[in-house]
Every structure is written in structure tokens, then in C-alpha cells.
Write an enzyme that holds these catalytic residues in place. Structure first.
Site, PDB file in Angstrom:
ATOM      1  N   HIS A  20      -0.429  -7.080   5.912  1.00  0.00           N
ATOM      2  CA  HIS A  20       0.947  -6.836   5.457  1.00  0.00           C
ATOM      3  C   HIS A  20       0.845  -6.283   4.038  1.00  0.00           C
ATOM      4  CE1 HIS A  20       2.665  -9.460   8.710  1.00  0.00           C
ATOM      5  NE2 HIS A  20       1.508 -10.063   8.569  1.00  0.00           N
ATOM      6  N   PHE A  21       1.080  -4.983   3.884  1.00  0.00           N
ATOM      7  CA  PHE A  21       0.935  -4.365   2.561  1.00  0.00           C
ATOM      8  C   PHE A  21       2.291  -4.114   1.884  1.00  0.00           C
ATOM      9  CE2 PHE A  21      -3.660  -2.542   3.162  1.00  0.00           C
ATOM     10  CZ  PHE A  21      -4.175  -3.821   3.005  1.00  0.00           C
ATOM     11  N   ARG A  22       3.388  -4.538   2.517  1.00  0.00           N
ATOM     12  CA  ARG A  22       4.685  -4.757   1.845  1.00  0.00           C
ATOM     13  C   ARG A  22       5.426  -3.509   1.391  1.00  0.00           C
ATOM     14  NH1 ARG A  22       4.794  -9.634   4.010  1.00  0.00           N
ATOM     15  NH2 ARG A  22       3.691 -11.256   2.897  1.00  0.00           N
ATOM     16  N   ASN A  52       6.856  -5.723   9.283  1.00  0.00           N
ATOM     17  CA  ASN A  52       7.922  -6.536   8.652  1.00  0.00           C
ATOM     18  C   ASN A  52       8.073  -6.217   7.168  1.00  0.00           C
ATOM     19  OD1 ASN A  52       5.384  -7.728   8.264  1.00  0.00           O
ATOM     20  ND2 ASN A  52       6.224  -9.769   8.027  1.00  0.00           N
ATOM     21  N   HIS A 137       2.722 -12.119  17.768  1.00  0.00           N
ATOM     22  CA  HIS A 137       2.778 -13.381  17.025  1.00  0.00           C
ATOM     23  C   HIS A 137       3.418 -14.400  17.965  1.00  0.00           C
ATOM     24  CE1 HIS A 137       3.744 -15.680  13.114  1.00  0.00           C
ATOM     25  NE2 HIS A 137       4.103 -16.463  14.116  1.00  0.00           N
ATOM     26  N   HIS A 191      -3.650 -14.266  15.391  1.00  0.00           N
ATOM     27  CA  HIS A 191      -3.903 -15.520  14.653  1.00  0.00           C
ATOM     28  C   HIS A 191      -3.786 -16.800  15.483  1.00  0.00           C
ATOM     29  CE1 HIS A 191       0.368 -14.911  14.352  1.00  0.00           C
ATOM     30  NE2 HIS A 191       0.333 -14.208  13.244  1.00  0.00           N
ATOM     31  N   ASP A 264      -4.724 -11.048   8.451  1.00  0.00           N
ATOM     32  CA  ASP A 264      -3.315 -11.378   8.227  1.00  0.00           C
ATOM     33  C   ASP A 264      -3.019 -11.457   6.728  1.00  0.00           C
ATOM     34  OD1 ASP A 264      -0.679 -11.892   8.739  1.00  0.00           O
ATOM     35  OD2 ASP A 264      -0.969 -13.952   9.432  1.00  0.00           O
ATOM     36  N   HIS A 268       2.346 -13.032  -1.323  1.00  0.00           N
ATOM     37  CA  HIS A 268       3.615 -13.267  -2.005  1.00  0.00           C
ATOM     38  C   HIS A 268       3.276 -13.509  -3.464  1.00  0.00           C
ATOM     39  CE1 HIS A 268       5.676 -13.666   1.866  1.00  0.00           C
ATOM     40  NE2 HIS A 268       4.647 -14.400   2.264  1.00  0.00           N
TER      41      HIS A 268
HETATM   42  O1  DOR Z   1       2.230 -16.391   7.282  1.00  0.00           O
HETATM   43  C1  DOR Z   1       2.667 -15.320   7.668  1.00  0.00           C
HETATM   44  N1  DOR Z   1       3.029 -14.369   6.788  1.00  0.00           N
HETATM   45  N2  DOR Z   1       2.794 -15.094   8.983  1.00  0.00           N
HETATM   46  C2  DOR Z   1       3.453 -14.024   9.444  1.00  0.00           C
HETATM   47  O2  DOR Z   1       3.641 -13.920  10.621  1.00  0.00           O
HETATM   48  C3  DOR Z   1       4.002 -13.020   8.518  1.00  0.00           C
HETATM   49  C4  DOR Z   1       3.323 -13.051   7.225  1.00  0.00           C
HETATM   50  C5  DOR Z   1       4.081 -12.309   6.144  1.00  0.00           C
HETATM   51  O3  DOR Z   1       4.409 -11.162   6.365  1.00  0.00           O
HETATM   52  O4  DOR Z   1       4.302 -12.883   5.086  1.00  0.00           O
END
Ligand code: DOR
Length: 398
Positions: A20-22, A52, A137, A191, A264, A268
Site C-alpha cells: 500500500h503506497f498511499r 485502497n 482479503h 495474508h 502488506d 501510517h
Molecule cells: O492492516 C492492514 N492495513 N490491512 C489491510 O487490509 C489494509 C492495510 C492498509 O491499507 O492500511
């Protein structure tokens, strides 16, 4: 170019099929440049990025936007997942064929962001639309809702594995296997976190139809210790559980029940992570530490160097049919990770390149560290520094 690899281990460039590179929308946590930099710093030369973001990647336009953003900024080769929804379910078969698309990702349970396909009827529509392997997921939304509703006041992050419990994961994985069999659509369970799901995969033995992935976090952290030490910095979905599960997952990776590793990587900020549980976000950074962790497993004696190549490079490339990646072979891309096995000091904060700025593995005694990373024959990272321009390119699929 001549690179002196005397005394170094030479791996195929790693393929990380779940990061997830946001970008766009959440770039205070990470972006495609910083995430890809962390990737090559860890010997990862290909990544597949999750949908996401903000906006979610749910149609060809945001997918195209991500490819344009990666061009000239991402230092590793890349592809992007489309997120499944009730609205786009019937279009996915057409859209998943777009260049640079990694395939379709389904969230059966709520996690970071708003993507969700909780019910079997919509899941079946998604699985019947298209042909590529679908990444899933698997946590059961109804079970999660009930567990959060029943949560006692004052719950702490140490209870996360109990709130998002074994049953939530097992229920969803079982429903998914049933639907994969019913529709004949290939799925990839992301996962895996429980011994019960491992046993289910073995019992059902669905061959090529079902592949499965495990994160380094579920292999190298365990409850309750990790929560006592790191608090919500190790909160993720599905949760890191106790040693019973960790040991079963290790065994399943060795014997091939689990097909591959995916980090994964889900950063944050420290500030966000400081919120009280359950407002604290789920996700742990990890793209840079896959190879060092797997090397520590080799030192501990439960993985071989050959296993590392298989689970972190060859198998993820094969699961998704990525062309030219995952092995060292004449005619394939010259993606290599050169590891110095003499680096056995503790992992240092200053080596980390993710915007997250933390890792639960800082201080871990290393059993080797990527010294040089080579992408398509060109050195892109050496001795903790990036080299040259960012020229990561879209992955192609067989
Ligand atoms: O812990 C998680 N973080 N599980 C996920 O399915 C999404 C991911 C996120 O994008 O932060």
C-alpha cells in the site's frame, strides 16, 4: 557494467505482490516514490500496489493516474490492483486487461479505506467477471461487525487478535474456497493468519485454483509480546496472533501450503498510530525488511536459501503470471538483489527509506543486508543510496 559480487549472495530481485503506497490521497503516509525507494533498498524490484487509496482504484481512470504518477518517480517495476465493488463487479473482466493492471482485489471485510464486498452474491458476480487470479482479503464482515459491537469499553490493542478473531478469518476463507470451486475462478488468499485456515487449505487441496500468501509479520511477530512491546505499531488486519499460529504458518510456508510472501507494507504516521485503540489504524510497513527477515529464518534453520528465492521471488511472479521476473535466467529481466551476509549488526532506523520512519524490526540482529539492487541490468541502489534516475516500468503479464 561490472559489479564485484565477491562474498555476496545473489538473489533474483524480489517480487512483492502486496503493498500500500498511499498515492493518491494519503501521501502523508507514503507515496509511490518513497514506497518504491524502500522497495529497492530491500532488494524488491517489482511491486503490486493495492487499490485502497483516495480515491480508491475502482475503474480504469484512477489506474491510469497511478501509472502516470509512477512514471519517472517509482524506482521499481510495478502494477496496480483494481478494487472490486458492487458497482463495478460486472465491468472488472474487461478492465482487468488494462496494461499495468495487477488484477482485481476484493476486501471481504472492512479494513483501511471503504472498499468492501461482504456478501456471497456480489462476490460471485466479481468472480464470474474476468479470468485473472483474484487477490482476496478474507475476513468475514458480519463476524467483524458483531465482534466490534460486543467489544468491551477500554479494549486495548492486545485484544485485536480476539476482536478480529480466528473465526472471522476462517469463515471468510471457507466461503471464498466454496465460491472459487463453484465459479472455477482462481483466487489468491492474502495474508493468511491462522492455523485453522492452513488446515482448511490442506483439507480442501484445490490445487492451482487457490494460492495463498503470508506476511513476514505473521511469521516473525507473535502475540502477546509484540503488542506489549510495540502497541498499535503492530496492529494490522488480519491481526498478528500467538505462537501456535505463527509456527503453523512457518510450517505451511516450508511445505508449500502457503505459496508466497507479500509484505502488506501499509504505513501510517506515528501520530495516527498514537490514537487510542480501536481508532488507531491497522497496517505495518514492511517492504524493505522481507529479505533480511527471511535471511534470519535461514540462520535459525527453518528456511533454506532456495526457499527464500521461491517464496519471495519465483512464486509471487508465478501466482500472478508476471512476465520476465522472479528467477535468474537467460532471457528474463536482469533483476538482482546482492546481499552481504557479513552484515549482522542490529537493523538501524537510518537505513529505512519508507516515509513511515519506523519498523518493528529495528534493533533485530541481522543475518545479511541487501548491498546492491539491480533492475533490468542497471544498478539502482547501492550501500544505502539510490543510484541514477527513477525508471521503474509497468509489469507485464503472461
Ligand atoms: O492492516 C492492514 N492495513 N490491512 C489491510 O487490509 C489494509 C492495510 C492498509 O491499507 O492500511
Amino acid at each position: 557494467h561490472v559489479v564485484d559480487a565477491t562474498g555476496l549472495l545473489v538473489f533474483p530481485g524480489l517480487v512483492d505482490p502486496q503493498v500500500h503506497f498511499r498515492e493518491p490521497g494519503l501521501t502523508h503516509k507514503e507515496d509511490l516514490a518513497s514506497g518504491a525507494l524502500a522497495a529497492i533498498a530491500g532488494g524488491v524490484t517489482s511491486f503490486m500496489e493495492m487499490p485502497n487509496t483516495k480515491p480508491s482504484t475502482t475503474d480504469p481512470e484512477p489506474l491510469q493516474d497511478k501509472l502516470a504518477r509512477a512514471h519517472g518517480r517509482a524506482r521499481a517495476d510495478h502494477a496496480f490492483f483494481l478494487g472490486a465493488t458492487a458497482e463495478n463487479a460486472d465491468r472488472l473482466g474487461e478492465w482487468e486487461q488494462a496494461p499495468g493492471c495487477a488484477g482485481v482485489k476484493i476486501f471481504m471485510g472492512s479494513s483501511t479505506g471503504s472498499l468492501l464486498v461482504p456478501d456471497d452474491a456480489t462476490l460471485e458476480r466479481v468472480l464470474r467477471s474476468g479470468t485473472r487470479r483474484v487477490a482476496v482479503h478474507a475476513e468475514d464482515e458480519e463476524r467483524l461487525k458483531a465482534r466490534y459491537a460486543a467489544m468491551a469499553d477500554g479494549a486495548t490493542v492486545g485484544m485485536h487478535p480476539d476482536i478480529r478473531d480466528v473465526e472471522a478469518a476462517l469463515l471468510a476463507t471457507r466461503r471464498l474456497l466454496d465460491l472459487a470451486e463453484k465459479t472455477g475462478r482462481k483466487v489468491h488468499v492474502l495474508h493468511l493468519s491462522t492455523e485453522e485456515e492452513v488446515n482448511l487449505l490442506r483439507e480442501r487441496d484445490l490445487g492451482e485454483l487457490v494460492t495463498a500468501e503470508v506476511t513476514p509479520n505473521h511469521l516473525f511477530l507473535s502475540a502477546p509480546d509484540c503488542y506489549a512491546r510495540w502497541g498499535s505499531l503492530v496492529q494490522m488486519n488480519p491481526p498478528v496472533r500467538d505462537e501456535r499460529h505463527r509456527d503453523a504458518l512457518r510450517q505451511a510456508l516450508v511445505d508449500g501450503t502457503l505459496t508466497c510472501i507479500g509484505s502488506d507494507h501499509a504505513p501510517h504516521t506515528l501520530e495516527e498510530n498514537g490514537k487510542p485503540y480501536p481508532q488507531s489504524p491497522s497496517g505495518i510497513p514492511g517492504v524493505q525488511t522481507i529479505l533480511p527477515l527471511l535471511l534470519s529464518a535461514v540462520r535459525e534453520g527453518w528456511l533454506t536459501l532456495g526457499d527464500v528465492v521461491r517464496v519471495a521471488a519465483t512464486a509471487p511472479a508465478d501466482v500472478y503470471g508476471i512476465a520476465g521476473k522472479g528467477r535468474i535466467e537467460v532471457g528474463l529481466d536482469g533483476d538482482l538483489a546482492l546481499v552481504d551476509p557479513k552484515v549482522c549488526e542490529p537493523l538501524r532506523y537510518r537505513w529505512l527509506r519508507s516515509r513511515a520512519g519506523y519498523s518493528p524490526y529495528v534493533g533485530m540482529q541481522l543475518a545479511g543486508w541487501p548491498k546492491v539492487t539491480i533492475l533490468r541490468g542497471r544498478v539502482v541502489y547501492r550501500d544505502h543510496e539510490e543510484v541514477g534516475e527513477a525508471d521503474g516500468a509497468p509489469l507485464t503479464f503472461a
